[in-house]
Design a protein around this motif. Structure first.
Motif, PDB file in Angstrom:
ATOM      1  N   LEU A 229      39.885  81.640  26.591  1.00 26.00           N
ATOM      2  CA  LEU A 229      41.326  81.856  26.526  1.00 26.00           C
ATOM      3  C   LEU A 229      42.090  80.537  26.417  1.00 26.00           C
ATOM      4  O   LEU A 229      42.924  80.359  25.522  1.00 26.00           O
ATOM      5  N   VAL A 230      41.809  79.600  27.311  1.00 20.51           N
ATOM      6  CA  VAL A 230      42.521  78.319  27.310  1.00 20.51           C
ATOM      7  C   VAL A 230      42.226  77.537  26.028  1.00 20.51           C
ATOM      8  O   VAL A 230      43.126  76.960  25.409  1.00 20.51           O
ATOM      9  N   THR A 231      40.973  77.531  25.601  1.00 19.44           N
ATOM     10  CA  THR A 231      40.612  76.828  24.371  1.00 19.44           C
ATOM     11  C   THR A 231      41.313  77.458  23.174  1.00 19.44           C
ATOM     12  O   THR A 231      41.813  76.749  22.293  1.00 19.44           O
ATOM     13  N   GLY A 232      41.370  78.770  23.126  1.00 18.41           N
ATOM     14  CA  GLY A 232      42.059  79.440  22.026  1.00 18.41           C
ATOM     15  C   GLY A 232      43.544  79.127  21.985  1.00 18.41           C
ATOM     16  O   GLY A 232      44.106  78.875  20.920  1.00 18.41           O
ATOM     17  N   ILE A 233      44.169  79.127  23.144  1.00 15.67           N
ATOM     18  CA  ILE A 233      45.606  78.822  23.211  1.00 15.67           C
ATOM     19  C   ILE A 233      45.873  77.396  22.755  1.00 15.67           C
ATOM     20  O   ILE A 233      46.748  77.147  21.917  1.00 15.67           O
ATOM     21  N   ILE A 234      45.129  76.451  23.280  1.00 17.15           N
ATOM     22  CA  ILE A 234      45.375  75.045  22.932  1.00 17.15           C
ATOM     23  C   ILE A 234      45.011  74.763  21.480  1.00 17.15           C
ATOM     24  O   ILE A 234      45.733  74.052  20.775  1.00 17.15           O
ATOM     25  N   THR A 235      43.914  75.343  21.002  1.00 18.71           N
ATOM     26  CA  THR A 235      43.537  75.152  19.605  1.00 18.71           C
ATOM     27  C   THR A 235      44.569  75.798  18.677  1.00 18.71           C
ATOM     28  O   THR A 235      44.927  75.227  17.645  1.00 18.71           O
ATOM     29  N   GLY A 236      45.055  76.968  19.035  1.00 17.84           N
ATOM     30  CA  GLY A 236      46.105  77.614  18.236  1.00 17.84           C
ATOM     31  C   GLY A 236      47.367  76.776  18.184  1.00 17.84           C
ATOM     32  O   GLY A 236      47.983  76.632  17.113  1.00 17.84           O
ATOM     33  N   ASP A 237      47.769  76.215  19.311  1.00 12.93           N
ATOM     34  CA  ASP A 237      48.925  75.321  19.333  1.00 12.93           C
ATOM     35  C   ASP A 237      48.688  74.097  18.463  1.00 12.93           C
ATOM     36  O   ASP A 237      49.578  73.633  17.762  1.00 12.93           O
ATOM     37  N   TRP A 238      47.483  73.575  18.511  1.00  8.31           N
ATOM     38  CA  TRP A 238      47.147  72.393  17.725  1.00  8.31           C
ATOM     39  C   TRP A 238      47.274  72.694  16.236  1.00  8.31           C
ATOM     40  O   TRP A 238      47.837  71.901  15.487  1.00  8.31           O
TER      41      TRP A 238
ATOM     42  N   THR B 216      49.092  75.086  14.923  1.00 10.76           N
ATOM     43  CA  THR B 216      50.493  75.400  14.635  1.00 10.76           C
ATOM     44  C   THR B 216      51.315  74.140  14.443  1.00 10.76           C
ATOM     45  O   THR B 216      52.140  74.063  13.517  1.00 10.76           O
TER      46      THR B 216
END
Length: 78
Positions: free
Chosen positions: A65-74, A76
């Motif tokens: 979850l955390v990796t997906g959120i941070i990678t998605g932000d990156w 974006t």
């Protein structure tokens, strides 16, 4: 000049991929260090057998979850 521009673009792409891989693995390692004390119990088991904490899945759920959120932000912001 065109060759220099193409080489710079390849270098930038490579550096972005290295950053992404580092981000993914460092997040997992950081979360693992937070949870590392409760998932395995080697004291009361004979030999090399280990007992895994019943909620070990929680580590993977939080890490993904955390990796997906941070990678998605990156992706974006890029």
């Amino acid at each position: 000049r065109k060759k220099i521009a193409q080489a710079s673009k390849r270098d930038a792409t490579t550096m972005r991929m290295i950053s992404l891989l580092g981000m993914i693995f460092l997040l997992g390692a950081s979360i693992a260090s937070i949870f590392s004390t409760i998932f395995f119990d080697f004291k009361d088991t004979p030999g090399l057998a280990s007992v895994v904490f019943p909620r070990f899945w929680l580590f993977w759920a939080i890490t993904i979850l955390v990796t997906g959120i941070i990678t998605g932000d990156w992706f974006t912001w890029e």
